[in-house]
Structures are given as C-alpha cells and as structure tokens.
Motif scaffolding. Structure first.
Motif, PDB file in Angstrom:
ATOM      1  N   PRO A   1      -8.311  94.077  56.011  1.00 48.00           N
ATOM      2  CA  PRO A   1      -9.561  94.285  56.761  1.00 48.00           C
ATOM      3  C   PRO A   1      -9.581  93.571  58.108  1.00 48.00           C
ATOM      4  CG  PRO A   1      -9.904  92.764  54.935  1.00 48.00           C
ATOM      5  CD  PRO A   1      -8.523  93.324  54.769  1.00 48.00           C
ATOM      6  N   ASP A   2      -8.734  92.576  58.305  1.00 43.21           N
ATOM      7  CA  ASP A   2      -8.737  91.828  59.567  1.00 43.21           C
ATOM      8  C   ASP A   2      -8.070  92.591  60.702  1.00 43.21           C
ATOM      9  OD1 ASP A   2     -10.028  89.696  58.350  1.00 43.21           O
ATOM     10  OD2 ASP A   2      -8.135  88.736  57.763  1.00 43.21           O
ATOM     11  N   ASP A   3      -6.982  93.298  60.382  1.00 42.46           N
ATOM     12  CA  ASP A   3      -6.231  93.950  61.458  1.00 42.46           C
ATOM     13  C   ASP A   3      -5.903  95.417  61.183  1.00 42.46           C
ATOM     14  OD1 ASP A   3      -4.286  93.698  59.515  1.00 42.46           O
ATOM     15  OD2 ASP A   3      -3.295  92.000  60.479  1.00 42.46           O
ATOM     16  N   GLY A   4      -6.299  95.939  60.018  1.00 43.47           N
ATOM     17  CA  GLY A   4      -6.057  97.334  59.704  1.00 43.47           C
ATOM     18  C   GLY A   4      -4.625  97.677  59.366  1.00 43.47           C
ATOM     19  N   ILE A   5      -3.790  96.671  59.128  1.00 39.39           N
ATOM     20  CA  ILE A   5      -2.379  96.895  58.828  1.00 39.39           C
ATOM     21  C   ILE A   5      -2.202  97.200  57.346  1.00 39.39           C
ATOM     22  CG2 ILE A   5      -0.107  95.768  58.714  1.00 39.39           C
ATOM     23  CD1 ILE A   5      -0.818  94.282  61.255  1.00 39.39           C
ATOM     24  N   LEU A   6      -1.332  98.164  57.033  1.00 32.52           N
ATOM     25  CA  LEU A   6      -1.014  98.503  55.649  1.00 32.52           C
ATOM     26  C   LEU A   6      -0.096  97.443  55.057  1.00 32.52           C
ATOM     27  CD1 LEU A   6      -0.884 100.545  53.242  1.00 32.52           C
ATOM     28  CD2 LEU A   6       1.163 101.462  54.349  1.00 32.52           C
ATOM     29  N   MET A   7      -0.417  97.004  53.850  1.00 32.05           N
ATOM     30  CA  MET A   7       0.427  96.060  53.133  1.00 32.05           C
ATOM     31  C   MET A   7       0.738  96.625  51.749  1.00 32.05           C
ATOM     32  SD  MET A   7      -1.202  92.335  54.084  1.00 32.05           S
ATOM     33  CE  MET A   7      -2.822  92.734  53.416  1.00 32.05           C
ATOM     34  N   ILE A   8       1.999  96.539  51.324  1.00 37.12           N
ATOM     35  CA  ILE A   8       2.416  96.933  49.986  1.00 37.12           C
ATOM     36  C   ILE A   8       2.680  95.649  49.205  1.00 37.12           C
ATOM     37  CG2 ILE A   8       4.003  98.294  48.605  1.00 37.12           C
ATOM     38  CD1 ILE A   8       2.357  99.923  50.585  1.00 37.12           C
ATOM     39  N   LYS A   9       1.940  95.457  48.141  1.00 43.39           N
ATOM     40  CA  LYS A   9       1.992  94.204  47.406  1.00 43.39           C
ATOM     41  C   LYS A   9       2.434  94.436  45.960  1.00 43.39           C
ATOM     42  CE  LYS A   9      -0.029  91.310  50.442  1.00 43.39           C
ATOM     43  NZ  LYS A   9       0.556  90.025  50.892  1.00 43.39           N
ATOM     44  N   GLN A  10       3.113  93.455  45.398  1.00 47.43           N
ATOM     45  CA  GLN A  10       3.302  93.438  43.957  1.00 47.43           C
ATOM     46  C   GLN A  10       1.931  93.245  43.311  1.00 47.43           C
ATOM     47  OE1 GLN A  10       6.317  93.837  42.437  1.00 47.43           O
ATOM     48  NE2 GLN A  10       5.412  93.756  40.394  1.00 47.43           N
ATOM     49  N   TYR A  11       1.639  94.019  42.270  1.00 50.12           N
ATOM     50  CA  TYR A  11       0.319  93.976  41.626  1.00 50.12           C
ATOM     51  C   TYR A  11       0.497  93.371  40.245  1.00 50.12           C
ATOM     52  CZ  TYR A  11      -4.434  95.559  40.424  1.00 50.12           C
ATOM     53  OH  TYR A  11      -5.763  95.625  40.066  1.00 50.12           O
ATOM     54  N   ASP A  12       0.214  92.086  40.118  1.00 50.66           N
ATOM     55  CA  ASP A  12       0.469  91.355  38.880  1.00 50.66           C
ATOM     56  C   ASP A  12      -0.723  91.343  37.928  1.00 50.66           C
ATOM     57  OD1 ASP A  12       3.072  90.643  39.718  1.00 50.66           O
ATOM     58  OD2 ASP A  12       2.263  88.987  40.901  1.00 50.66           O
ATOM     59  N   LEU A  13      -1.845  91.935  38.351  1.00 54.57           N
ATOM     60  CA  LEU A  13      -3.034  91.913  37.508  1.00 54.57           C
ATOM     61  C   LEU A  13      -2.910  92.912  36.360  1.00 54.57           C
ATOM     62  CD1 LEU A  13      -5.759  91.847  40.311  1.00 54.57           C
ATOM     63  CD2 LEU A  13      -4.739  89.902  39.115  1.00 54.57           C
ATOM     64  N   ASN A  14      -3.627  92.657  35.294  1.00 60.55           N
ATOM     65  CA  ASN A  14      -3.640  93.554  34.146  1.00 60.55           C
ATOM     66  C   ASN A  14      -4.870  94.450  34.155  1.00 60.55           C
ATOM     67  OD1 ASN A  14      -2.164  94.388  31.872  1.00 60.55           O
ATOM     68  ND2 ASN A  14      -3.567  93.328  30.496  1.00 60.55           N
ATOM     69  N   GLU A  15      -5.604  94.425  35.244  1.00 60.15           N
ATOM     70  CA  GLU A  15      -6.840  95.198  35.351  1.00 60.15           C
ATOM     71  C   GLU A  15      -6.754  96.204  36.490  1.00 60.15           C
ATOM     72  OE1 GLU A  15     -10.084  91.902  33.783  1.00 60.15           O
ATOM     73  OE2 GLU A  15      -9.673  92.059  35.927  1.00 60.15           O
ATOM     74  N   PHE A  16      -7.444  97.322  36.302  1.00 60.83           N
ATOM     75  CA  PHE A  16      -7.656  98.255  37.400  1.00 60.83           C
ATOM     76  C   PHE A  16      -9.132  98.619  37.426  1.00 60.83           C
ATOM     77  CE2 PHE A  16      -6.636 100.779  33.711  1.00 60.83           C
ATOM     78  CZ  PHE A  16      -7.304 101.980  33.828  1.00 60.83           C
ATOM     79  N   TYR A  17      -9.527  99.396  38.420  1.00 59.93           N
ATOM     80  CA  TYR A  17     -10.948  99.559  38.707  1.00 59.93           C
ATOM     81  C   TYR A  17     -11.287 101.024  38.993  1.00 59.93           C
ATOM     82  CZ  TYR A  17     -10.463  94.551  39.247  1.00 59.93           C
ATOM     83  OH  TYR A  17     -10.170  93.220  39.017  1.00 59.93           O
ATOM     84  N   ILE A  18     -12.489 101.421  38.654  1.00 58.35           N
ATOM     85  CA  ILE A  18     -13.086 102.698  39.050  1.00 58.35           C
ATOM     86  C   ILE A  18     -12.437 103.915  38.385  1.00 58.35           C
ATOM     87  CG2 ILE A  18     -13.733 104.193  40.957  1.00 58.35           C
ATOM     88  CD1 ILE A  18     -15.163 101.554  41.126  1.00 58.35           C
ATOM     89  N   LEU A  19     -11.110 104.056  38.518  1.00 60.99           N
ATOM     90  CA  LEU A  19     -10.462 105.272  38.032  1.00 60.99           C
ATOM     91  C   LEU A  19      -8.966 105.048  37.814  1.00 60.99           C
ATOM     92  CD1 LEU A  19      -8.700 106.739  40.570  1.00 60.99           C
ATOM     93  CD2 LEU A  19     -11.024 107.038  41.426  1.00 60.99           C
ATOM     94  N   GLY A  20      -8.391 105.874  36.937  1.00 61.75           N
ATOM     95  CA  GLY A  20      -6.956 105.878  36.718  1.00 61.75           C
ATOM     96  C   GLY A  20      -6.534 107.154  36.028  1.00 61.75           C
ATOM     97  N   ASN A  21      -5.402 107.695  36.427  1.00 60.55           N
ATOM     98  CA  ASN A  21      -4.813 108.877  35.788  1.00 60.55           C
ATOM     99  C   ASN A  21      -3.405 108.488  35.364  1.00 60.55           C
ATOM    100  OD1 ASN A  21      -6.735 109.996  38.144  1.00 60.55           O
ATOM    101  ND2 ASN A  21      -6.849 111.286  36.330  1.00 60.55           N
TER     102      ASN A  21
END
Length: 306
Positions: free
Chosen positions: A138-158
């Motif tokens: 949100p600070d600079d609008g740059i795309l970042m690809i991150k490792q996602y170590d959380l066991n939760e997701f939000y809103i939707l999933g297929n």
C-alpha cells in the motif's frame, strides 16, 4: 470460524474414465489450440521444479471445495470470514489432505491473492506449507510475492483436496491458441458440452511455459463499496506477466445448484510474479503443460446467503 459454525453441503460428481476424458478434451481443445496432446500418464513428482508443490501427486480421494465466495468481498469485505486449512480438510472428510487452488489471503492485515499449496496437519500427518501470496504494497503500489506460512485464508477459496499421492492423471499439452477461450475455460466448456447435466470437476496444476498472460492482483480491501463490475475492475490491479508461470486450478463443468464459482486459477513464478489468471495475451507464442484429476465430490462450505 469454528468447525461447527461452517455449513457444509456435498454432492457426488460424475467421474468419467480417464481415457474417455482424454478423448473428450483432445477434441474440445483442438477447436481452440493448433497443437493439442491429451493422454493418461503416471503423475511425475510435483515437488520437483518447476512445479515445487508440497506433495508428490494430486491423486488419492480427490475432491473439490468451494469455500465462502465473492459475496463476502463485495460491496465491502466481511473480514470475519476466516477459514483454516486443517479445518477445511476435516470438513471435506479428508484430514491431513494436500490442498492446492486459488483463494484470498491476508498478510500483515493486507488483502492478497493466495496460491494455496499445503499438506494439512492431522493426527496422522505433519503439515508442510509451501503456499505463496501476491500482494500490492500500500505504500508504493509495488507487487510482492511472499511465502505464505499462515494456516488461514479469508473470504473465499476454490480448492482441490487429495491424499497427495502419485497415480494416473490426465496430462494436457497445448500451444498456439487459435480460438478465443482461455485454457481453463476451454476445458470447462468442453466438459459442459459433452457431459450436459452430469457435473464433472477437475483440479490440478499447469505451467504456462511460454508467452505472456493477463493477471490481476487484489489490493488491500476497498474502503468504499464495490457495487458494480466496473467498480471491481477499477479496484483490481491488472498486469501482464511473462512465462514461465506455475498455475493451480480447479473447475467444474456446471453448477449443480450450489452457487459455485465454476473455475478459478491462481499462478506464481518463484518470488517475482503472481496473481489471478485471466488468459494468455500472446496466442501465437503460448504453450501450456498440465496435470489434472477428476474429483469425486464437490463440497460447498459456508455458501453465501445471496
């Protein structure tokens, strides 16, 4: 959300013979691509490059799960819609499942495009999370690809859930798109046309080996209501990405009355590109190479009321 709070609906899917599916897809894809090869093979070790999945295969009691949905994202995000991968595995009657697909995540409270790639934890299995997420800073609008170590997701999933075993799968290779449909839509419409009111679901992974593709990445949650498709398109951040891209995909030939999202694909390239796949933008250059399995069941979890 606690397990007992998540409504679960289940339906059996039509599971054609793999060789029959190959013949059906070969014919349908040939209407949209100049070069097509569809055959039954033993699944390669998908933990190896370029796929880098968390399990070796996509076989073993495969089933699809449609969790939550876009109505929880618009007009304003319902941030209390939080789901747990281990819980989802239990709810689809496969504790410890290997799960891949497309969904929404949250990193540092920021909304993101999630590429689930996780062996869930159960009494018999130890988890292994190799998921990734694409987020807009949100600070600079740059795309970042991150490792996602959380066991939760939000809103939707297929999601495709399975035992992560190697076994017979459908290998699809196509190149030089001659028609208007994207790769996933072409497969789904082919199955819909052939099988009619028998719902056929596929899940798997594919590479965009060459060419470019149009993707979008959700920025952080909108602070103003998204009341139309135009509002959503203005909020999303679209981009063109270069191959190679690893894609995680689920599709179902038609919705048997469960308010399903009939196709959903997210993709990534290591740690420098990713997002929601729309279509390739270089039809003469593009080539796809994927592995898919037909699902035995569709589970609808926490269906939106509207």
């Amino acid at each position: 959300m606690a397990t007992q709070e998540i409504p679960v609906e289940k339906c059996s899917l039509h599971v054609p013979d793999l060789d029959e599916l190959c013949r059906v897809l070969q014919k349908g894809l040939s209407n949209n691509f100049k070069n097509v090869s569809v055959k039954t093979v033993e699944c390669p070790d998908l933990t190896q490059k370029p796929f880098t999945l968390a399990a070796k295969g996509i076989s073993g009691s495969p089933r699809l799960a449609d969790v939550g949905g876009v109505p929880y994202l618009v007009p304003l995000a319902q941030r209390d819609k939080v789901y747990n991968f281990d819980t989802v595995a239990s709810l689809v009657d496969l504790p410890g499942a290997f799960i891949i697909g497309a969904g929404a995540g949250r990193l540092c409270t920021i909304n993101c495009e999630l590429m689930p790639n996780i062996v869930t934890t159960s009494d018999c299995t130890h988890g292994d999370n190799k998921s990734r997420a694409a987020m807009i800073c949100p600070d600079d609008g740059i795309l970042m690809i991150k490792q996602y170590d959380l066991n939760e997701f939000y809103i939707l999933g297929n999601l495709l859930a399975c035992e992560g075993k190697q076994g017979p799968v459908i290998e699809v290779k196509v190149s030089k798109r001659s028609g208007k449909e994207n790769f996933v839509t072409n497969m789904r419409e082919t199955l819909k046309a052939h099988y009619g009111d028998k719902p056929v679901g596929l899940g798997g992974t594919f590479l965009i080996e060459s060419g470019k593709a149009k993707l979008h990445v959700m920025p952080d949650y909108s602070q103003v209501p998204l009341n139309s498709d135009a509002d959503v398109d203005s909020w999303l951040k679209f981009r063109e990405a270069d191959a190679p891209l690893v894609c995680l995909s689920v599709l179902i030939s038609h919705d048997p009355g469960l308010s399903l999202r009939v196709e959903h694909t997210h993709c990534f390239r290591q740690f420098n590109e990713g997002g929601h796949y729309h279509y390739d933008t270089t039809p003469d250059e593009v080539s796809y190479h994927g592995y898919f399995v037909p699902a035995e069941y569709m589970y609808r979890l926490d269906r939106p009321p509207t």
